[in-house]
Design an enzyme around this catalytic site. Structure first.
Site, PDB file in Angstrom:
ATOM      1  N   ASP A  17      -2.518   2.796 -11.525  1.00 17.20           N
ATOM      2  CA  ASP A  17      -1.070   2.959 -11.654  1.00 17.20           C
ATOM      3  C   ASP A  17      -0.566   2.019 -12.759  1.00 17.20           C
ATOM      4  O   ASP A  17      -1.234   1.040 -13.098  1.00 17.20           O
ATOM      5  CB  ASP A  17      -0.433   2.606 -10.299  1.00 17.20           C
ATOM      6  N   MET A  18       0.609   2.297 -13.287  1.00 12.94           N
ATOM      7  CA  MET A  18       1.148   1.446 -14.365  1.00 12.94           C
ATOM      8  C   MET A  18       2.142   0.402 -13.861  1.00 12.94           C
ATOM      9  O   MET A  18       1.843  -0.785 -13.810  1.00 12.94           O
ATOM     10  CB  MET A  18       1.800   2.310 -15.458  1.00 12.94           C
ATOM     11  N   THR A  51       0.155   7.614 -13.397  1.00 13.03           N
ATOM     12  CA  THR A  51       1.489   7.010 -13.391  1.00 13.03           C
ATOM     13  C   THR A  51       2.584   7.983 -12.953  1.00 13.03           C
ATOM     14  O   THR A  51       2.409   9.200 -13.033  1.00 13.03           O
ATOM     15  CB  THR A  51       1.811   6.460 -14.811  1.00 13.03           C
ATOM     16  N   GLY A  52       3.690   7.412 -12.515  1.00 14.52           N
ATOM     17  CA  GLY A  52       4.879   8.220 -12.252  1.00 14.52           C
ATOM     18  C   GLY A  52       5.641   8.528 -13.521  1.00 14.52           C
ATOM     19  O   GLY A  52       6.519   9.384 -13.545  1.00 14.52           O
ATOM     20  N   LYS A 178      -0.785  11.802  -6.714  1.00 13.35           N
ATOM     21  CA  LYS A 178      -1.824  11.280  -7.602  1.00 13.35           C
ATOM     22  C   LYS A 178      -3.229  11.584  -7.072  1.00 13.35           C
ATOM     23  O   LYS A 178      -4.147  11.820  -7.849  1.00 13.35           O
ATOM     24  CB  LYS A 178      -1.634   9.771  -7.789  1.00 13.35           C
ATOM     25  N   ASP A 201       0.628  -0.049  -6.154  1.00  6.27           N
ATOM     26  CA  ASP A 201       1.502  -0.967  -5.408  1.00  6.27           C
ATOM     27  C   ASP A 201       2.549  -0.270  -4.554  1.00  6.27           C
ATOM     28  O   ASP A 201       3.200  -0.915  -3.726  1.00  6.27           O
ATOM     29  CB  ASP A 201       2.223  -1.898  -6.392  1.00  6.27           C
ATOM     30  N   SER A 202       2.728   1.054  -4.736  1.00  3.69           N
ATOM     31  CA  SER A 202       3.871   1.729  -4.088  1.00  3.69           C
ATOM     32  C   SER A 202       3.430   2.977  -3.329  1.00  3.69           C
ATOM     33  O   SER A 202       2.265   3.358  -3.349  1.00  3.69           O
ATOM     34  CB  SER A 202       4.913   2.102  -5.140  1.00  3.69           C
TER      35      SER A 202
END
Length: 250
Positions: A17-18, A51-52, A178, A201-202
């Site tokens: 993830d970013m 990533t989102g 994802k 992290d989320s």
């Protein structure tokens, strides 16, 4: 937390993830993280940024890593191959986006959305049907308002709801996440999810963390994400990505 040891997992793909993970508070990639990613690539491991963000808002950072693998954007709505060609895109019905924009106005929240051609913040088009949409996001500081909107959105089975911070909600089309996107990349590479280390992290990272062979939560991750992970690394400001890569993949 599972009892893992690095010898029983053959990591062939690292999904990262970013925001809150690869990037520090200045939205930069640390030198330690860059070095560990380079070494993983040199070892023949596929490093897939997941990533989102849209291509428009992640390209400069992703390009700076000079990766030679796939890229997953907008929480799994889009999968791009190593040459930058679009393999798959899953859209969110414009009527849902219009409805969410009305909710934003009713409750006076912050919002943003990703269409194929733009990232919209606060100012939206008059005609929602003239764009192809992938994601809608609310940022809501008030817990009661956030819960109210979340409960209303949960009534709609056509939506996939996650977050990228404790105060926001991110909405994609149902089935878009994802983990599903990484599974599709694995199929193309002839590997399985057991060969994947995923870190984030989320809540929009939760599915990939749970389904990967090694799921890593950042030290700064939301509590539920930490509980669901196999291992917790240091935070995004302490090169947590590099720490995890060195422990499990190198």
């Amino acid at each position: 937390m599972e009892n893992l040891n690095s010898s029983n997992k053959d990591i062939k793909l690292i999904a990262i993830d970013m925001d809150g993970t690869l990037l520090n508070k200045q939205h930069e990639i640390s030198e330690q993280n860059r070095k560990a990613i380079r070494e993983a690539e040199q070892k023949g491991i596929h490093v897939v940024i997941s990533t989102g963000r849209t291509r428009m808002t992640c390209d400069d950072l992703v390009n700076s890593l000079s990766l030679s693998s796939y890229l997953i954007t907008v929480n799994g709505s889009e999968i791009w191959d190593e040459k930058g060609n679009l393999i798959e895109r899953q859209l969110l019905d414009f009527s849902f986006v219009e409805h969410m924009y009305k909710l934003k106005q009713k409750h006076n929240t912050h919002c943003w959305a990703a269409s194929v051609d733009n990232v919209w913040r606060e100012q939206f088009p008059d005609d929602f049907s003239s764009h192809e949409w992938m994601k809608f996001g609310f940022d809501i500081k008030d817990d009661q308002v956030r819960d109210m909107i979340l409960n209303e959105l949960k009534q709609n089975d056509a939506l996939e709801i996650s977050n990228s911070s404790p105060t926001n909600l991110e909405i994609n089309a149902a089935g878009v996440n994802k983990a599903k996107a990484i599974e599709k990349v694995c199929e193309r590479l002839g590997i399985t999810m057991d060969n994947v280390m995923a870190m984030g992290d989320s809540l929009n990272d939760l599915a990939m963390i749970k389904e990967a062979g090694i799921g890593v939560a950042m030290g700064n991750a939301q509590p539920f994400v930490k509980e669901s992970a196999d291992w917790v690394t240091s935070s995004n400001i302490e090169d947590g990505v590099a720490v995890a890569i060195r422990k499990w993949a190198l």
